[in-house]
Write an enzyme that holds these catalytic residues in place. Structure first.
Site, PDB file in Angstrom:
ATOM      1  N   ASN A 396       0.816  -1.209   0.000  1.00 36.18           N
ATOM      2  CA  ASN A 396       0.000   0.000   0.000  1.00 36.18           C
ATOM      3  C   ASN A 396       0.852   1.261   0.000  1.00 36.18           C
ATOM      4  OD1 ASN A 396      -1.944   1.998   0.371  1.00 36.18           O
ATOM      5  ND2 ASN A 396      -3.152   0.767   1.778  1.00 36.18           N
ATOM      6  N   ASP A 397       1.504   1.549   1.116  1.00 35.06           N
ATOM      7  CA  ASP A 397       2.257   2.798   1.249  1.00 35.06           C
ATOM      8  C   ASP A 397       3.357   2.929   0.193  1.00 35.06           C
ATOM      9  OD1 ASP A 397       0.766   3.534   3.534  1.00 35.06           O
ATOM     10  OD2 ASP A 397       2.026   2.247   4.775  1.00 35.06           O
ATOM     11  N   VAL A 398       3.978   1.803  -0.169  1.00 38.24           N
ATOM     12  CA  VAL A 398       5.122   1.860  -1.099  1.00 38.24           C
ATOM     13  C   VAL A 398       4.678   2.022  -2.547  1.00 38.24           C
ATOM     14  CG1 VAL A 398       6.590   0.530   0.452  1.00 38.24           C
ATOM     15  CG2 VAL A 398       5.252  -0.663  -1.297  1.00 38.24           C
ATOM     16  N   THR A 399       3.364   2.074  -2.790  1.00 39.82           N
ATOM     17  CA  THR A 399       2.864   2.318  -4.150  1.00 39.82           C
ATOM     18  C   THR A 399       1.977   3.565  -4.181  1.00 39.82           C
ATOM     19  OG1 THR A 399       0.907   0.916  -3.781  1.00 39.82           O
ATOM     20  CG2 THR A 399       2.877  -0.155  -4.667  1.00 39.82           C
ATOM     21  N   ALA A 437       1.115   3.189   7.363  1.00 39.51           N
ATOM     22  CA  ALA A 437       1.513   4.560   7.689  1.00 39.51           C
ATOM     23  C   ALA A 437       0.305   5.438   8.015  1.00 39.51           C
ATOM     24  CB  ALA A 437       2.290   5.175   6.528  1.00 39.51           C
TER      25      ALA A 437
END
Length: 468
Positions: A396-399, A437
């Site tokens: 999620n956060d890394v995309t 996050a």
């Protein structure tokens, strides 16, 4: 002669540890690196048992402790699921820190046994400073690792716990530790209460350093605590005049610090900010972005199978959701099926995907995904623009494109996988909730995104069935 032989064997042990680190630098050689580390530790333990003078009772106690500890560790490591590996690492780091405190305490109360006493029976000043520093770093590692474990395990909120004046409090605690180290040294170790006060303050400081760090920074915390445990061991290596402990501690400390720095760069975080307990963070970073009320386009496993088997290039971006669902084997089956139909398949790994450094690499290696299909962010990010499909599974956060186009976002500036540049994005996730996050992901609502809501493993298995 025995002392020279022991020193030589400790040096051999250190060489094995260096080779182990070299092996662990690549997924292809990581298994060999682990074996070399195990050999190095075996050499160090056997050397200690053979050359350290002790009576029969002491020898039996040490062998018994090694057997009990090793047995418990083996059982835990065998039973723990890969999804809980970050928690396990944090828990083991806490034990290293506690060990440093206990060894320092033993040296304080029995200096003659550790050969750090003066002819008058007093503790050497330099040894007092070394063991006090070892206990301080060990106590910080212990309490900090316990907090990290609780956050990773969900026993406490993963959000940053921030309050005004925390930095002044941390500075005051650090100054108090220095004052009591000086006091302990001046007293030649006679005022042993000062040692325990130092330890208590350090335990509090460890908590204060970790609670302001949010879930998005947990991979950095894990590697940072690993570094702390190494420096605690190195400090005691000086005190005990043990080359193996000194070499091992220095290797762990320096490699952990370097890895933490690399991870911080990968997340656009300040290295000093993280190691100082979220220094510079404010309350806005503890809160998630505003909730999004837009509707996301949802699809099915059949939709994904049809589009992917007709694609030329598919890039898979795994994340912690894949780990939680233990979907790596089903994902591997899906990729093999696509490759059999002529589709070019590769995997994109973000350096902080998951809850610890290398988490995704370990899971993919467990599923026997070929190493030449796995690429790091900087090597594959440009390829998304030419991909027909980006298959995001639990990442999620890394995309999150907000990292590039929303200056108000807490993750703005963080390098992310540019999956949205692919013609079609399939996003496998249980719900539209924000990531670890606590930041909403606008990618869910883009025109080229199709949400595949559900368990990652079940969805992957359904896609495999639909592919035929």
């Amino acid at each position: 002669m025995p002392a020279d032989l022991a020193a030589l064997l400790y040096l051999v042990s250190g060489i094995f540890f260096i080779l182990a680190l070299r092996g662990l630098s690549s997924p292809e050689t990581s298994r060999q690196g682990n074996y070399l580390g195990m050999v190095g530790m075996a050499v160090a333990i056997c050397t200690t048992l053979l050359f350290v003078k002790m009576d029969g009772t002491g020898f039996a106690l040490i062998v018994g402790a090694v057997a009990i500890g090793g047995g418990i560790g083996a059982i835990i490591a065998h039973r723990i699921p890969m999804t809980n590996m970050p928690q396990l690492v944090a828990a083991f780091h806490s034990l290293v820190g506690l060990c440093a405190v206990l060894v320092a305490a033993a040296a304080l109360y029995e200096p003659a046994a550790f050969h750090i006493a003066t002819p008058a029976g007093k503790l050497k000043s330099l040894s007092l400073v070394e063991l006090a520093l070892g206990a301080t770093i060990g106590a910080i590692t212990f309490s900090g690792s316990v907090i990290a474990f609780m956050k990773l395990q969900g026993l406490m909120s993963g959000a940053p716990i921030i309050f005004n004046g925390r930095h002044r409090l941390n500075l005051a605690l650090g100054a108090a530790i220095i004052v009591f180290i000086v006091f302990l040294t001046v007293s030649s170790g006679d005022v042993k209460m000062a040692f325990w006060i130092i330890t208590l303050i350090a335990l509090v400081l460890g908590v204060m350093l970790i609670i302001p760090i949010g879930g998005a920074d947990m991979p950095v915390v894990v590697s940072m605590l690993n570094s702390y445990s190494g420096w605690a061991a190195a400090a005691l290596g000086f005190t005990l005049d043990n080359n193996a402990l000194l070499i091992t501690g220095a290797l762990v400390g320096s490699s952990g610090a370097i890895l933490s720095y690399i991870m911080c760069k990968g997340m656009n975080r300040s290295f000093i900010s993280v190691i100082m307990g979220g220094f510079g963070a404010d309350a806005s970073e503890a809160a998630a972005g505003a909730s999004m009320d837009r509707a996301a386009r949802q699809g099915s496993a059949e939709d994904a199978a049809f589009i992917m088997k007709n694609a030329g290039k598919v890039i898979i971006a795994p994340g912690y959701g894949m780990a939680v669902a233990q979907a790596q084997h089903a994902l591997k089956d899906m990729a093999e099926n696509l490759k059999a139909q002529g589709v070019d398949v590769s995997y994109a790994i973000h350096p902080v995907a998951g809850r610890m450094p290398g988490h995704m690499n370990v899971l993919l290696a467990e599923a026997q995904v070929p190493y030449d299909e796995v690429f790091e962010l900087e090597d594959i990010n440009s390829a998304f623009a030419t991909a027909d499909v980006a298959f995001v599974i639990g990442a999620n956060d890394v995309t999150n494109p907000a990292a590039e186009d929303d200056p108000a976002s807490p993750i703005y500036g963080m390098p992310v996988l540019q999956v949205w540049k692919a013609k079609t994005v399939f996003f496998v996730k249980r719900s539209l909730a924000s990531g670890y996050a606590g930041v909403e992901n606008p990618l869910f609502f883009r025109d080229n995104t199709m949400m595949l809501l559900g368990d990652a493993r079940k969805m992957s298995e359904s896609i495999v069935k639909a592919l035929g």
